[in-house]
Design an enzyme around this catalytic site. Structure first.
Site, PDB file in Angstrom:
ATOM      1  N   CYS A 162       0.852  -1.194   0.034  1.00  0.00           N
ATOM      2  CA  CYS A 162       0.161   0.207  -0.144  1.00  0.00           C
ATOM      3  C   CYS A 162       0.917   1.240  -0.031  1.00  0.00           C
ATOM      4  O   CYS A 162       1.927   1.412   0.542  1.00  0.00           O
ATOM      5  CB  CYS A 162      -0.888   0.007   1.232  1.00  0.00           C
ATOM      6  SG  CYS A 162      -2.089  -1.358   1.146  1.00  0.00           S
ATOM      7  N   CYS A 205      -3.451  -0.563  -3.485  1.00  0.00           N
ATOM      8  CA  CYS A 205      -4.084   0.142  -2.224  1.00  0.00           C
ATOM      9  C   CYS A 205      -3.446   1.454  -1.837  1.00  0.00           C
ATOM     10  O   CYS A 205      -2.355   1.462  -2.010  1.00  0.00           O
ATOM     11  CB  CYS A 205      -4.391  -1.171  -1.079  1.00  0.00           C
ATOM     12  SG  CYS A 205      -2.555  -1.774  -0.834  1.00  0.00           S
TER      13      CYS A 205
END
Ligand code: N1C
Length: 272
Positions: free
Chosen positions: A97, A178
């Site tokens: 992420c 993400c």
């Protein structure tokens, strides 16, 4: 005195000899060709395995077997992206992420940056992306070999071995995107966002607002620049994005990116 019938018999013998030599030559050539072909698969497999082993904790033989089943023995123009599903299962993508970087028509700048700085992860930094980066491979009907030449070109057919691989792994990589993701696009061309590229046709369509907060476009510019952040194709990109994913665009010169690549004292977030 020569016995009667001597000459024809000698002729026959010479003929037999020639036939034997030709047969021997064919066998030797066949064996040599067979060896060369299997060595070809071996060299390709060695590259695959050497690159794979750099990533710890993976069963590279299992990944190789899952990879091969996608194309071996098949018409190289009839390998759909789904053929690589078992490969993705064997080596799934783990999300990083806020560090994922996508690119289109900026491969060299993007990799020059990610090679030198440890702030972003491109597909080529993952196991599957790295083992096959820069390689060409395909199979043939009725053969269990891996060929590395005479394979179809990228544009020859949609479902070709290499193109379907990049489509499938790019889809899997984008599905796990993400947090805040980055995309390096090329400001030196008229259409920095192309709906026909893998980025436009596969990755953007898989970004999911449940996991992804924003897409930050870095438009790489040069002195004689062609496009800026108000380019029409970038409007198309915004329209394609899942609602709920914030969009940002910043024009950054290639010189600035290169300066930041080589100066580790500049924190990554300050590069652009
Ligand atoms: O078609 P593109 O770019 O938009 O694809 C780039 C996009 C990236 O974000 C990557 O995640 O898709 C992924 N990707 C690769 O990682 C990759 N590595 C090597 C797509 N293609 C990749 N290649 C080769 O680059 C591939 O063989 C094909 O020929 C090019 C696509 O590059 P592009 O058109 O600049």
């Amino acid at each position: 005195m020569e016995p009667v019938g001597y000459r024809p018999r000698q002729k026959k013998r010479t003929k037999r000899c020639v036939v034997l030599i030709v047969l021997l030559l064919i066998i030797v050539l066949g064996v040599a060709l067979g060896l060369a072909l299997s060595r070809r698969t071996e060299t390709f497999k060695t590259t695959f395995m050497d690159r794979c082993k750099k990533f710890e904790g993976n069963d590279c033989e299992k990944i190789w077997a899952a990879f091969q089943q996608a194309y071996v023995g098949k018409d190289p123009c009839k390998v759909p992206m789904e053929a690589y599903d078992p490969l993705i299962k064997a080596a799934p993508f783990k999300p990083s992420c806020n560090r994922m970087m996508f690119w289109s028509k900026t491969k060299d700048v993007a990799h020059d940056f990610t090679d030198k700085r440890d702030c972003f992860v491109t597909l080529e930094d993952t196991l599957l992306g790295s083992v096959l980066d820069g390689l060409t491979w395909c199979g043939k009907e009725g053969s269990n070999e891996t060929f590395t030449s005479d394979c179809p070109e990228w544009a020859d057919c949609d479902d070709n071995t290499v193109r379907s691989f990049w489509s499938r792994v790019s889809a899997a990589f984008a599905e796990v995107a993400c947090g805040d993701a980055t995309a390096m696009l090329n400001g030196s061309i008229a259409t920095p966002f192309s709906q026909y590229s893998i980025f436009g046709s596969i990755e953007v369509k898989r970004f999911n607002s449940a996991n992804m907060r924003s897409l930050n476009v870095v438009l790489v510019t040069q002195e004689n620049n062609v496009s800026n952040c108000s380019n029409a194709s970038l409007k198309d990109l915004q329209k394609e994005l899942d609602k709920g994913i914030k969009y940002n665009c910043k024009e950054v010169s290639e010189a600035q990116i290169q300066a930041c690549s080589s100066n580790t004292e500049i924190p990554c977030h300050a590069c652009w």
